[in-house]
Design an enzyme around this catalytic site. Structure first.
Site, PDB file in Angstrom:
ATOM      1  N   GLU A  51     -28.398  46.129 -30.430  1.00 20.70           N
ATOM      2  CA  GLU A  51     -28.225  46.957 -29.234  1.00 20.70           C
ATOM      3  C   GLU A  51     -29.067  46.336 -28.142  1.00 20.70           C
ATOM      4  OE1 GLU A  51     -29.200  51.184 -29.637  1.00 20.70           O
ATOM      5  OE2 GLU A  51     -29.799  51.204 -27.521  1.00 20.70           O
ATOM      6  N   ARG A  55     -32.446  47.739 -19.940  1.00 18.29           N
ATOM      7  CA  ARG A  55     -33.759  48.062 -19.365  1.00 18.29           C
ATOM      8  C   ARG A  55     -34.351  46.899 -18.596  1.00 18.29           C
ATOM      9  NH1 ARG A  55     -36.277  51.209 -24.594  1.00 18.29           N
ATOM     10  NH2 ARG A  55     -34.269  52.170 -25.005  1.00 18.29           N
ATOM     11  N   LYS A 139     -26.466  59.702 -31.363  1.00 12.40           N
ATOM     12  CA  LYS A 139     -27.844  59.188 -31.408  1.00 12.40           C
ATOM     13  C   LYS A 139     -28.785  60.380 -31.241  1.00 12.40           C
ATOM     14  CE  LYS A 139     -30.928  56.528 -28.359  1.00 12.40           C
ATOM     15  NZ  LYS A 139     -31.324  55.137 -28.189  1.00 12.40           N
TER      16      LYS A 139
HETATM   17  C1  3PG Z   1     -34.521  53.710 -27.946  1.00 11.37           C
HETATM   18  O1  3PG Z   1     -34.128  53.600 -26.819  1.00 11.37           O
HETATM   19  O2  3PG Z   1     -33.726  53.862 -28.869  1.00 11.37           O
HETATM   20  C2  3PG Z   1     -35.995  53.759 -28.170  1.00 11.37           C
HETATM   21  O3  3PG Z   1     -36.678  53.424 -27.028  1.00 11.37           O
HETATM   22  C3  3PG Z   1     -36.513  53.008 -29.320  1.00 11.37           C
HETATM   23  O4  3PG Z   1     -37.739  53.559 -29.546  1.00 11.37           O
HETATM   24  P1  3PG Z   1     -38.880  52.874 -30.450  1.00 11.37           P
HETATM   25  O5  3PG Z   1     -39.563  51.888 -29.557  1.00 11.37           O
HETATM   26  O6  3PG Z   1     -39.771  54.019 -30.811  1.00 11.37           O
HETATM   27  O7  3PG Z   1     -38.225  52.225 -31.622  1.00 11.37           O
END
Ligand code: 3PG
Length: 219
Positions: A51, A55, A139
């Protein structure tokens, strides 16, 4: 639109997205050149899915690069926030898309684009609103901050038809516990692609992290 390689795994639905690997790596690249070797390291480590988030400025070009150059990986677009971005990621060759939340205009665009969608929900009402749109695979975000495993476990009582990819606070230490929930198909997380390793081009480290993640199983 960039054609995806012939050996790209076929993804027809959000349920298919959850079935590729125990973990969907949530990835930020600052330079487009990082995307292809990073994705190849994931594949070598046994994680044939990525994915790539929007960002960073490089996110969209990274999706296009991986979709057109890396064989054997399912490429999704993450952190999709606007209808304009939905069209951009379709044009870039993304095979699925992920939204952190599901406001109406974004949801309309995402549903209309034809790609499998992992729409974000953090509460039962949001989950049921998505279910009304036919989205039974979602999700759960931000997973730990939204109530963690006790919350999602409680959801499975009234809503056994819903399945989730929890993301946000999932770690190598707790991933197996998440995977043990009856309504979890896979988890998502950033730990497979640490910022330093990506910046330094340490693809061996990413391959090792992917190999460990590919072996994760329900606790
Ligand atoms: C996402 O967008 O899915 C999260 O920012 C992932 O979060 P994590 O850094 O806690 O894995």
């Amino acid at each position: 639109m960039t054609a995806t390689p012939k050996t790209q795994p076929t993804i027809a639905s959000a349920a298919d997205v959850l079935d590729v690997a125990p973990v969907i790596p949530v990835v930020v690249v600052d330079e487009v050149e990082q995307a292809v070797p990073l994705a190849r390291a994931l594949v070598r480590g046994g994680i044939p899915i990525i994915e790539l988030t929007l960002r960073s400025e490089a996110g969209l070009a990274a999706i296009e690069a991986v979709a057109s150059q890396v064989e054997g990986i399912v490429v999704g677009a993450g952190t999709v926030l606007t209808p304009t971005q939905v069209q951009q990621i379709v044009d870039a060759g993304a095979q699925f898309l992920v939204t952190p939340g599901s406001p109406p205009h974004l949801l309309d665009a995402a549903l209309g684009c034809g790609l499998p969608l992992l729409a974000g929900a953090g509460t039962l009402t949001e989950m049921l609103t998505l279910a009304e749109e036919g989205l039974l695979v979602q999700k759960f975000f931000p997973a730990e901050a939204s109530g963690g495993r006790p919350y999602l476990s409680a959801v499975s009582g009234p809503c056994p038809q819903l399945r989730f990819c929890p993301t946000g606070g999932v770690t190598p230490q707790n991933a197996s516990d998440w995977l043990a929930l009856p309504n979890v198909g896979c988890v998502g997380g950033t730990w497979l692609t640490p910022k330093d390793a990506v910046a330094q081009g340490d693809w061996n480290q990413i391959e090792r992290l992917a190999r460990a993640a590919s072996a994760l199983a329900p606790a």
